[in-house]
Design an enzyme around this catalytic site. Structure first.
Site, PDB file in Angstrom:
ATOM      1  N   ALA A 121      13.088 -32.383  13.549  1.00 25.39           N
ATOM      2  CA  ALA A 121      12.486 -33.398  14.409  1.00 25.39           C
ATOM      3  C   ALA A 121      13.206 -34.734  14.263  1.00 25.39           C
ATOM      4  O   ALA A 121      13.406 -35.450  15.248  1.00 25.39           O
ATOM      5  CB  ALA A 121      10.999 -33.551  14.088  1.00 25.39           C
ATOM      6  N   ASP A 122      13.593 -35.094  13.044  1.00 26.56           N
ATOM      7  CA  ASP A 122      14.294 -36.357  12.822  1.00 26.56           C
ATOM      8  C   ASP A 122      15.590 -36.425  13.613  1.00 26.56           C
ATOM      9  O   ASP A 122      15.859 -37.413  14.311  1.00 26.56           O
ATOM     10  CB  ASP A 122      14.626 -36.525  11.335  1.00 26.56           C
ATOM     11  CG  ASP A 122      13.446 -36.998  10.507  1.00 26.56           C
ATOM     12  OD1 ASP A 122      12.378 -37.261  11.074  1.00 26.56           O
ATOM     13  OD2 ASP A 122      13.600 -37.108   9.275  1.00 26.56           O
ATOM     14  N   VAL A 123      16.412 -35.381  13.485  1.00 28.87           N
ATOM     15  CA  VAL A 123      17.744 -35.413  14.082  1.00 28.87           C
ATOM     16  C   VAL A 123      17.726 -34.902  15.523  1.00 28.87           C
ATOM     17  O   VAL A 123      18.177 -35.575  16.448  1.00 28.87           O
ATOM     18  CB  VAL A 123      18.738 -34.596  13.240  1.00 28.87           C
ATOM     19  CG1 VAL A 123      20.099 -34.518  13.926  1.00 28.87           C
ATOM     20  CG2 VAL A 123      18.894 -35.231  11.859  1.00 28.87           C
ATOM     21  N   ASP A 174       9.414 -35.879   9.135  1.00 26.90           N
ATOM     22  CA  ASP A 174       9.920 -34.754   9.918  1.00 26.90           C
ATOM     23  C   ASP A 174       8.956 -33.567   9.939  1.00 26.90           C
ATOM     24  O   ASP A 174       8.681 -33.000  10.996  1.00 26.90           O
ATOM     25  CB  ASP A 174      11.272 -34.318   9.357  1.00 26.90           C
ATOM     26  CG  ASP A 174      11.877 -33.161  10.124  1.00 26.90           C
ATOM     27  OD1 ASP A 174      12.533 -33.406  11.149  1.00 26.90           O
ATOM     28  OD2 ASP A 174      11.692 -31.999   9.701  1.00 26.90           O
TER      29      ASP A 174
END
Length: 396
Positions: free
Chosen positions: A171-173, A143
């Site tokens: 960024a991940d979610v 992330d």
């Protein structure tokens, strides 16, 4: 909470090959809305997230918060029999979600082209750090790397302008999970028109970059390079900032509109600031220090109570534990629970999407590893002896 007869995505079958956060959150959103989500896990170990601390009884707490409403089947996709069984599952599936580096599924001979030949209506979503194309496509990352390369990390900073590590996996979610879920739902609608499946290429870096609509405008239209601590909405504006209080707590003053600023200044006895809501440079520092000194005179919750009648954008800065005790989040059913056969009654985060006709629901706890092998492989025609043999040979 009563369970609706059917969820919005009832009838859709999802094969989830992902591990860790981005894919798991995406497929849990789909599962909460009624899709049948089948986790395809590595025999023996399963999703790496099962191992992360804190451990509840046998499972990781984060795994238990990311995998409700799913089923688990263990398959060794490096074995010929494992691949064959996976292809049989694909034939009856609507969606495949994977989060490997580009090329991994092709090397297993289970890439999109191979699966689409088996099931032309298949929707295949690949979530990766940088996407399936471009010079970074095979780079490892997490992330923080994706957010940094997308220009987002420089927007999180103290007043000295030094970048900080954001506490949420943005960024991940935001760039991964939610973009993937949106793309999948769009592809389902498109397939309803023409019957054709498609490949969805989700880059978490692309997703984070697309969030630059406001701050990107500074660069694209004015040639200014915004950085945290140096622009009005990313740290420099006293009217839109975080302040420490007498008890070590913090408050968030989130004022943009002039009428709210006037109300605030009047409430705290600083009417002389009303005409100067957006000071620059040294004047901004002077105003910030003045407000900082003000908030340091009383505890956080005293400020929250005293400024509530002013009806302004102002709040306490909660820690995680306080958020779980917040009456607004409780009223929105954002704290739920479910009974698990091994872990006992476990807490769950609520549903961020509220649907009036087909509400989200918890219909099953997170699965134990391989819990649904007999059920789902039995549907493919395997009997108990077949399943026992596959377990002995590490195919499942």
């Amino acid at each position: 909470m009563s369970i609706p007869a059917k969820g919005a995505l009832d009838g859709l079958r999802v094969l989830d090959l992902t591990r860790l956060l981005p894919g798991a959150f995406c497929t849990q959103l789909l599962a909460d809305m009624g899709a049948e989500v089948i986790k395809i896990e590595e025999p023996g170990r399963g999703d790496y997230n099962r191992e992360f601390v804190p451990i509840n009884v046998k499972e990781s707490g984060s795994f238990l918060l990311l995998n409700r409403n799913k089923k688990s089947v263990t398959l060794n996709l490096k074995s010929d029999e494992g691949k064959a069984l996976f292809l049989k599952l694909v034939a009856g599936a609507d969606i495949v979600v994977e989060g490997f580096r580009p090329g991994v599924m092709d090397r297993l001979n289970l890439g999109y082209d191979r699966l689409a030949a088996e099931n032309p209506g298949l929707i295949y979503c690949a979530i990766s750090g940088f996407g399936q194309t471009g010079p970074y496509r095979l780079m490892p990352g997490h992330d923080l790397n994706y957010l940094s390369l997308a220009g987002g990390a420089r927007l999180f900073a103290g007043r000295d302008g030094r970048p900080i590590v954001p506490g949420l996996s943005i960024a991940d979610v935001g760039g991964g999970s939610q973009m993937a879920a949106t793309g999948i739902l769009a592809a389902v609608i498109a397939r309803g028109r023409d019957g054709a499946g498609q490949f969805i290429d989700i880059s978490m870096t692309d997703g984070a970059f697309s969030w630059l609509a406001y701050h990107g405008a500074d660069w694209l239209f004015a040639g200014d390079n915004p950085r945290g601590g140096q622009r009005p909405f990313i740290g420099s504006a006293p009217c839109y900032n975080i302040y420490e209080c007498a008890d070590g707590g913090f408050v968030a003053l989130g004022i943009i509109e002039a009428h709210f600023w006037e109300r605030f200044c009047t409430a705290v006895g600083m009417e002389d600031l009303i005409a100067d809501q957006w000071p620059d440079d040294d004047a901004a520092e002077v105003q910030f220090n003045r407000l900082n000194a003000l908030f340091l005179t009383k505890p956080r919750d005293v400020w929250v109570a005293e400024l509530e009648p002013a009806d302004i954008p102002f709040s306490a800065v909660y820690d995680v534990g306080e958020a779980f005790d917040d009456p607004q989040l409780k009223a929105r059913d954002m704290m739920l629970s479910v009974d698990h056969p091994v872990e006992g009654t476990i807490p769950q985060l609520g549903f961020p999407i509220k649907l009036s006709g087909t509400p989200c629901a918890i219909t099953a706890p997170p699965p134990t590893l391989g819990q649904h092998n007999a059920e789902l492989l039995g549907d493919l025609g395997l009997d108990d002896a077949d399943i026992a043999r596959l377990a002995e040979t590490n195919v499942i």
